[in-house]
Design an enzyme around this catalytic site. Structure first.
Site, PDB file in Angstrom:
ATOM      1  N   PRO A  16      29.865  -6.793  -3.003  1.00 15.64           N
ATOM      2  CG  PRO A  16      28.145  -5.879  -1.744  1.00 15.64           C
ATOM      3  CD  PRO A  16      28.717  -5.884  -3.123  1.00 15.64           C
ATOM      4  CG  ASN A  17      29.797  -9.546   2.045  1.00 17.47           C
ATOM      5  OD1 ASN A  17      30.592  -9.185   2.905  1.00 17.47           O
ATOM      6  ND2 ASN A  17      28.565  -9.072   1.983  1.00 17.47           N
ATOM      7  NE  ARG A  24      28.847 -13.931   1.220  1.00 15.55           N
ATOM      8  CZ  ARG A  24      28.160 -13.425   0.237  1.00 15.55           C
ATOM      9  NH1 ARG A  24      28.662 -13.398  -0.984  1.00 15.55           N
ATOM     10  NH2 ARG A  24      26.968 -12.933   0.451  1.00 15.55           N
ATOM     11  CE1 TYR A  29      26.019 -16.745  -2.304  1.00 15.41           C
ATOM     12  CE2 TYR A  29      26.611 -16.659   0.022  1.00 15.41           C
ATOM     13  CZ  TYR A  29      25.780 -16.289  -1.021  1.00 15.41           C
ATOM     14  OH  TYR A  29      24.721 -15.457  -0.786  1.00 15.41           O
ATOM     15  CG  ASN A  80      27.511 -12.080  -8.169  1.00 17.48           C
ATOM     16  OD1 ASN A  80      26.611 -11.458  -7.608  1.00 17.48           O
ATOM     17  ND2 ASN A  80      27.889 -13.289  -7.784  1.00 17.48           N
ATOM     18  CB  ALA A  83      24.095  -7.519  -0.743  1.00 15.98           C
ATOM     19  CD  GLU A 104      20.999  -9.898 -12.423  1.00 15.25           C
ATOM     20  OE1 GLU A 104      20.146  -9.633 -13.306  1.00 15.25           O
ATOM     21  OE2 GLU A 104      20.725 -10.013 -11.217  1.00 15.25           O
ATOM     22  CG  HIS A 106      22.794 -13.402  -8.859  1.00 14.10           C
ATOM     23  ND1 HIS A 106      23.300 -12.456  -7.998  1.00 14.10           N
ATOM     24  CD2 HIS A 106      21.975 -12.747  -9.720  1.00 14.10           C
ATOM     25  CE1 HIS A 106      22.796 -11.277  -8.320  1.00 14.10           C
ATOM     26  NE2 HIS A 106      21.990 -11.423  -9.358  1.00 14.10           N
ATOM     27  NE  ARG A 113      20.282 -17.615  -1.048  1.00 15.46           N
ATOM     28  CZ  ARG A 113      21.442 -16.992  -0.819  1.00 15.46           C
ATOM     29  NH1 ARG A 113      22.161 -16.535  -1.851  1.00 15.46           N
ATOM     30  NH2 ARG A 113      21.887 -16.849   0.412  1.00 15.46           N
TER      31      ARG A 113
HETATM   32  C1  DQA Z   1      24.664 -13.579  -4.812  1.00 14.97           C
HETATM   33  C2  DQA Z   1      23.218 -13.583  -4.308  1.00 14.97           C
HETATM   34  C3  DQA Z   1      22.925 -12.345  -3.493  1.00 14.97           C
HETATM   35  O1  DQA Z   1      21.588 -12.375  -3.024  1.00 14.97           O
HETATM   36  C4  DQA Z   1      23.843 -12.274  -2.297  1.00 14.97           C
HETATM   37  O2  DQA Z   1      23.631 -11.084  -1.569  1.00 14.97           O
HETATM   38  C5  DQA Z   1      25.268 -12.434  -2.647  1.00 14.97           C
HETATM   39  C6  DQA Z   1      25.637 -13.422  -3.665  1.00 14.97           C
HETATM   40  C7  DQA Z   1      25.018 -14.877  -5.558  1.00 14.97           C
HETATM   41  O3  DQA Z   1      26.028 -14.865  -6.259  1.00 14.97           O
HETATM   42  O4  DQA Z   1      24.330 -15.881  -5.424  1.00 14.97           O
HETATM   43  O5  DQA Z   1      26.150 -11.829  -2.047  1.00 14.97           O
HETATM   44  O6  DQA Z   1      24.810 -12.506  -5.717  1.00 14.97           O
END
Ligand code: DQA
Length: 151
Positions: A16-17, A24, A29, A80, A83, A104, A106, A113
């Site tokens: 998501p997002n 964003r 990011y 990725n 959330a 995985e 990020h 964080r």
């Molecule tokens: C994320 C880190 C997550 O905590 C966050 O909710 C994201 C992006 C990252 O790529 O750093 O949406 O996965």
């Protein structure tokens, strides 16, 4: 030795997002859009001899379906889960049932964080992780995947 000369298929999956990447919170990011990242991943994959399928879904069930698709059709998964990394048993269970290389990823380092990002349901069911390199992490993850797939 492989019978076919087809390039291995790696599914790259965003949660998501991530479709809003570029707009964003760019200070966190970065300014590259998800579409631009997809093109870069195809190029990086191609340079490594990998086919890349790039997908994103804002919904938990959609992501579970895409993980099942990767399980059935891809040679490896770079995920990725955004959330959902911190909340989704369903995504963890889908990832745990995939018996192929999984990385995985990020963009940030969630451990550095907020408190609510300290819970990670995925790390225990993946073979490897790439955290905190921004979009460069996708290139590193593809290199790692090529190594895991021994190509
Ligand atoms: C994320 C880190 C997550 O905590 C966050 O909710 C994201 C992006 C990252 O790529 O750093 O949406 O996965």
């Amino acid at each position: 030795m492989k019978a076919s000369t087809a390039k291995p298929l790696v599914m790259i999956l965003g949660g998501p997002n991530l479709g809003r990447l570029g707009q964003r919170e760019p200070e966190i990011y970065g300014s590259t859009t998800w579409e631009e990242l997809g093109s870069l991943c195809e190029k990086w994959g191609d340079e490594l001899g990998l086919r890349v399928e790039f997908n994103q879904d804002d919904f938990e069930g959609g992501l579970v379906g895409l993980i099942h698709k990767a399980t059935d059709h891809a040679d490896g998964l770079i995920i990725n889960a955004a959330a959902y990394t911190h909340t989704s048993v369903a995504i963890r269970d889908a990832v745990a049932s995939m018996d192929k290389p999984i990385i995985e990823l990020h963009l940030t380092n969630p451990t550095a964080r907020e408190e609510f990002r300290q819970t990670n349901l995925l790390t225990g069911v993946v073979g490897a992780g790439v955290f905190g390199f921004g979009i460069k992490g996708y290139q590193l993850a593809l290199e790692g995947m090529a190594s895991l797939l021994e190509i």
